[in-house]
Design a protein around this motif. Structure first.
Motif, PDB file in Angstrom:
ATOM      1  N   GLN A 111     -19.107  41.809  36.140  1.00  0.00           N
ATOM      2  CA  GLN A 111     -19.010  43.125  36.778  1.00  0.00           C
ATOM      3  C   GLN A 111     -17.640  43.760  36.559  1.00  0.00           C
ATOM      4  OE1 GLN A 111     -20.116  42.053  40.811  1.00  0.00           O
ATOM      5  NE2 GLN A 111     -22.104  43.051  40.592  1.00  0.00           N
ATOM      6  N   PHE A 112     -16.631  42.924  36.343  1.00  0.00           N
ATOM      7  CA  PHE A 112     -15.287  43.436  36.070  1.00  0.00           C
ATOM      8  C   PHE A 112     -15.236  44.142  34.727  1.00  0.00           C
ATOM      9  CE2 PHE A 112     -10.639  42.721  35.141  1.00  0.00           C
ATOM     10  CZ  PHE A 112     -10.162  43.496  36.182  1.00  0.00           C
ATOM     11  N   HIS A 113     -16.232  43.908  33.892  1.00  0.00           N
ATOM     12  CA  HIS A 113     -16.327  44.571  32.585  1.00  0.00           C
ATOM     13  C   HIS A 113     -17.195  45.826  32.652  1.00  0.00           C
ATOM     14  CE1 HIS A 113     -14.902  40.572  31.456  1.00  0.00           C
ATOM     15  NE2 HIS A 113     -14.587  41.055  30.265  1.00  0.00           N
ATOM     16  N   MET A 114     -17.509  46.283  33.859  1.00  0.00           N
ATOM     17  CA  MET A 114     -18.388  47.432  34.042  1.00  0.00           C
ATOM     18  C   MET A 114     -17.718  48.483  34.923  1.00  0.00           C
ATOM     19  SD  MET A 114     -21.855  45.236  34.862  1.00  0.00           S
ATOM     20  CE  MET A 114     -22.725  46.701  35.453  1.00  0.00           C
ATOM     21  N   LEU A 115     -17.851  49.736  34.524  1.00  0.00           N
ATOM     22  CA  LEU A 115     -17.448  50.861  35.357  1.00  0.00           C
ATOM     23  C   LEU A 115     -18.716  51.569  35.829  1.00  0.00           C
ATOM     24  CD1 LEU A 115     -14.484  52.363  33.277  1.00  0.00           C
ATOM     25  CD2 LEU A 115     -14.328  50.905  35.305  1.00  0.00           C
ATOM     26  N   PRO A 116     -18.820  51.885  37.117  1.00  0.00           N
ATOM     27  CA  PRO A 116     -20.047  52.497  37.645  1.00  0.00           C
ATOM     28  C   PRO A 116     -20.146  53.987  37.332  1.00  0.00           C
ATOM     29  CG  PRO A 116     -18.464  52.210  39.407  1.00  0.00           C
ATOM     30  CD  PRO A 116     -17.837  51.597  38.182  1.00  0.00           C
ATOM     31  N   MET A 131      -8.498  52.028  38.045  1.00  0.00           N
ATOM     32  CA  MET A 131      -9.925  52.315  37.928  1.00  0.00           C
ATOM     33  C   MET A 131     -10.724  51.231  38.641  1.00  0.00           C
ATOM     34  SD  MET A 131     -10.332  53.802  34.051  1.00  0.00           S
ATOM     35  CE  MET A 131     -11.821  54.663  34.539  1.00  0.00           C
ATOM     36  N   GLN A 132     -11.710  51.664  39.405  1.00  0.00           N
ATOM     37  CA  GLN A 132     -12.534  50.743  40.187  1.00  0.00           C
ATOM     38  C   GLN A 132     -13.697  50.234  39.342  1.00  0.00           C
ATOM     39  OE1 GLN A 132     -11.459  50.160  43.237  1.00  0.00           O
ATOM     40  NE2 GLN A 132     -13.079  48.967  44.210  1.00  0.00           N
ATOM     41  N   THR A 133     -13.841  48.925  39.247  1.00  0.00           N
ATOM     42  CA  THR A 133     -14.923  48.334  38.472  1.00  0.00           C
ATOM     43  C   THR A 133     -16.122  48.046  39.369  1.00  0.00           C
ATOM     44  OG1 THR A 133     -14.220  46.044  38.820  1.00  0.00           O
ATOM     45  CG2 THR A 133     -13.193  47.242  36.999  1.00  0.00           C
ATOM     46  N   GLN A 134     -17.207  47.617  38.737  1.00  0.00           N
ATOM     47  CA  GLN A 134     -18.425  47.281  39.474  1.00  0.00           C
ATOM     48  C   GLN A 134     -18.194  46.080  40.383  1.00  0.00           C
ATOM     49  OE1 GLN A 134     -21.051  49.283  38.729  1.00  0.00           O
ATOM     50  NE2 GLN A 134     -22.607  48.384  40.062  1.00  0.00           N
ATOM     51  N   ALA A 135     -17.213  45.256  40.059  1.00  0.00           N
ATOM     52  CA  ALA A 135     -16.913  44.081  40.873  1.00  0.00           C
ATOM     53  C   ALA A 135     -16.118  44.432  42.121  1.00  0.00           C
ATOM     54  CB  ALA A 135     -16.145  43.054  40.048  1.00  0.00           C
ATOM     55  N   GLY A 136     -15.601  45.649  42.179  1.00  0.00           N
ATOM     56  CA  GLY A 136     -14.748  46.029  43.292  1.00  0.00           C
ATOM     57  C   GLY A 136     -13.286  45.788  43.010  1.00  0.00           C
ATOM     58  N   PHE A 137     -12.999  45.106  41.904  1.00  0.00           N
ATOM     59  CA  PHE A 137     -11.621  44.875  41.486  1.00  0.00           C
ATOM     60  C   PHE A 137     -11.173  46.040  40.613  1.00  0.00           C
ATOM     61  CE2 PHE A 137     -13.313  40.284  41.410  1.00  0.00           C
ATOM     62  CZ  PHE A 137     -13.231  40.200  42.796  1.00  0.00           C
ATOM     63  N   VAL A 148      -7.310  53.035  23.371  1.00  0.00           N
ATOM     64  CA  VAL A 148      -7.412  52.812  24.810  1.00  0.00           C
ATOM     65  C   VAL A 148      -7.073  51.354  25.098  1.00  0.00           C
ATOM     66  CG1 VAL A 148      -8.915  52.900  26.834  1.00  0.00           C
ATOM     67  CG2 VAL A 148      -9.179  54.592  25.006  1.00  0.00           C
ATOM     68  N   ASN A 149      -6.117  51.125  25.987  1.00  0.00           N
ATOM     69  CA  ASN A 149      -5.707  49.784  26.370  1.00  0.00           C
ATOM     70  C   ASN A 149      -5.983  49.564  27.851  1.00  0.00           C
ATOM     71  OD1 ASN A 149      -4.527  49.230  23.751  1.00  0.00           O
ATOM     72  ND2 ASN A 149      -2.832  50.545  24.363  1.00  0.00           N
ATOM     73  N   ILE A 150      -6.363  48.327  28.186  1.00  0.00           N
ATOM     74  CA  ILE A 150      -6.674  47.957  29.561  1.00  0.00           C
ATOM     75  C   ILE A 150      -5.752  46.819  29.978  1.00  0.00           C
ATOM     76  CG2 ILE A 150      -8.457  47.101  31.138  1.00  0.00           C
ATOM     77  CD1 ILE A 150     -10.549  48.202  29.208  1.00  0.00           C
ATOM     78  N   THR A 151      -5.168  46.923  31.149  1.00  0.00           N
ATOM     79  CA  THR A 151      -4.344  45.852  31.710  1.00  0.00           C
ATOM     80  C   THR A 151      -4.920  45.453  33.061  1.00  0.00           C
ATOM     81  OG1 THR A 151      -2.829  47.511  32.630  1.00  0.00           O
ATOM     82  CG2 THR A 151      -2.236  46.534  30.520  1.00  0.00           C
ATOM     83  N   THR A 152      -5.052  44.139  33.277  1.00  0.00           N
ATOM     84  CA  THR A 152      -5.705  43.639  34.479  1.00  0.00           C
ATOM     85  C   THR A 152      -4.750  42.988  35.472  1.00  0.00           C
ATOM     86  OG1 THR A 152      -6.140  41.421  33.605  1.00  0.00           O
ATOM     87  CG2 THR A 152      -7.718  43.158  33.034  1.00  0.00           C
ATOM     88  N   GLY A 153      -3.535  42.718  35.039  1.00  0.00           N
ATOM     89  CA  GLY A 153      -2.614  41.943  35.863  1.00  0.00           C
ATOM     90  C   GLY A 153      -2.561  40.498  35.431  1.00  0.00           C
ATOM     91  N   VAL A 154      -3.590  40.051  34.673  1.00  0.00           N
ATOM     92  CA  VAL A 154      -3.615  38.700  34.106  1.00  0.00           C
ATOM     93  C   VAL A 154      -3.490  38.775  32.588  1.00  0.00           C
ATOM     94  CG1 VAL A 154      -4.943  36.554  33.852  1.00  0.00           C
ATOM     95  CG2 VAL A 154      -5.015  37.832  36.004  1.00  0.00           C
ATOM     96  N   ASP A 155      -4.217  39.680  32.001  1.00  0.00           N
ATOM     97  CA  ASP A 155      -4.156  39.874  30.556  1.00  0.00           C
ATOM     98  C   ASP A 155      -4.432  41.336  30.228  1.00  0.00           C
ATOM     99  OD1 ASP A 155      -6.828  40.071  31.109  1.00  0.00           O
ATOM    100  OD2 ASP A 155      -7.516  38.826  29.441  1.00  0.00           O
ATOM    101  N   GLY A 156      -4.586  41.616  28.975  1.00  0.00           N
ATOM    102  CA  GLY A 156      -4.861  42.984  28.538  1.00  0.00           C
ATOM    103  C   GLY A 156      -5.833  42.978  27.380  1.00  0.00           C
ATOM    104  N   ALA A 157      -6.430  44.131  27.126  1.00  0.00           N
ATOM    105  CA  ALA A 157      -7.395  44.251  26.036  1.00  0.00           C
ATOM    106  C   ALA A 157      -7.325  45.656  25.463  1.00  0.00           C
ATOM    107  CB  ALA A 157      -8.811  43.946  26.528  1.00  0.00           C
ATOM    108  N   THR A 158      -7.820  45.779  24.236  1.00  0.00           N
ATOM    109  CA  THR A 158      -7.850  47.056  23.532  1.00  0.00           C
ATOM    110  C   THR A 158      -9.278  47.353  23.104  1.00  0.00           C
ATOM    111  OG1 THR A 158      -5.591  46.758  22.709  1.00  0.00           O
ATOM    112  CG2 THR A 158      -6.984  48.351  21.548  1.00  0.00           C
ATOM    113  N   LEU A 159      -9.689  48.598  23.255  1.00  0.00           N
ATOM    114  CA  LEU A 159     -11.005  49.021  22.777  1.00  0.00           C
ATOM    115  C   LEU A 159     -10.969  49.066  21.257  1.00  0.00           C
ATOM    116  CD1 LEU A 159     -11.236  49.843  25.799  1.00  0.00           C
ATOM    117  CD2 LEU A 159     -12.554  51.822  25.047  1.00  0.00           C
TER     118      LEU A 159
END
Length: 243
Positions: A111-116, A131-137, A148-159
């Motif tokens: 769910q953390f990989h999903m945006l509602p 940004m709020q994910t489907q997991a609530g995180f 587009v880059n994403i940072t989670t606080g643990v790691d990061g990813a790129t589209l």
């Protein structure tokens, strides 16, 4: 007389043919076949067609989120956005990381990989963090041109790629698994990078010693110049003997 009669008969045959043709109704053109119905969107089919998403497909099936995504897309608004890590991205996790998660945590990870809501690439540039994910995180998104880059606080990813986009569902390939801080905290679940092999014995920079030739150039005569002068003197001494 016979010629006139023959021409008259031809004229009658012509009139009869014209009346028969005009009495026939014109053939109707065949109707164009209806366009093939567009089937419902299926997230598993999308990922299978893209290839190399076996692990993420398994997670979607085990958590029953595949059916939820398909059902939510049918409602059109607000849509959904999915970030799909390839199999190579899961290999960056320490062995046994996924199996160590409870069913609830596996659900939250996917769910953390999903945006509602549906987000195009351009919409990420004006999105509000976090940004709020489907997991609530939550995670943060940063954009640079079309990246587009994403940072989670643990790691990061790129589209890396857009796998599917129909203005209701957007599926993007990402180069790393998105790890929520709420689940993993500061614990390292990523495989440490392999240390770089060093060619030297220590980190002390070495200096190249000055060669003997370079020292001789600075302190003494050039040996090539000396040889040239000696050769010239010898030629000068021998030359008068030939006269």
């Amino acid at each position: 007389m016979k010629r006139v009669l023959f021409q008259f008969l031809l004229f009658l045959i012509f009139l009869l043919h014209c009346s028969t043709t005009s009495a026939q109704s014109p053939a109707e053109a065949p109707a164009a076949p209806p366009p093939p119905p567009s089937g419902p969107v299926d997230i598993i089919t999308i990922l299978k067609k893209a290839g190399n998403f076996i692990t993420f497909i398994r997670l979607l099936k085990n958590t029953e989120l595949a059916e939820q995504i398909n059902a939510q897309v049918k409602k059109a608004n607000p849509g959904i956005t999915l970030f799909a890590p390839k199999d190579d991205a899961f290999s960056d996790l320490k062995e046994g990381t996924l199996n160590s998660l409870t069913d609830k945590k596996q659900l939250q990870l996917v769910q953390f990989h999903m945006l509602p809501a549906y987000y195009s690439i351009l919409q990420f540039q004006t999105a509000t963090n976090p940004m709020q994910t489907q997991a609530g995180f939550q995670f943060n998104v940063t954009c640079s041109d079309t990246q587009v880059n994403i940072t989670t606080g643990v790691d990061g990813a790129t589209l890396e790629n857009t796998l599917f986009d129909n203005s209701h569902l957007a599926v993007y390939q990402v180069d790393h698994v998105l790890l929520p801080l709420d689940l993993f905290g500061s614990a390292s679940v990523l495989t440490p990078p392999k240390p770089e092999t060093s060619t030297g014995t220590d980190d002390t920079p070495t200096t190249t010693p000055t060669t003997t030739t370079e020292t001789s150039d600075a302190t003494g005569p050039n040996p090539h110049a000396v040889a040239s002068i000696a050769f010239g003197v010898a030629v000068g001494a021998i030359f008068p003997l030939w006269l």
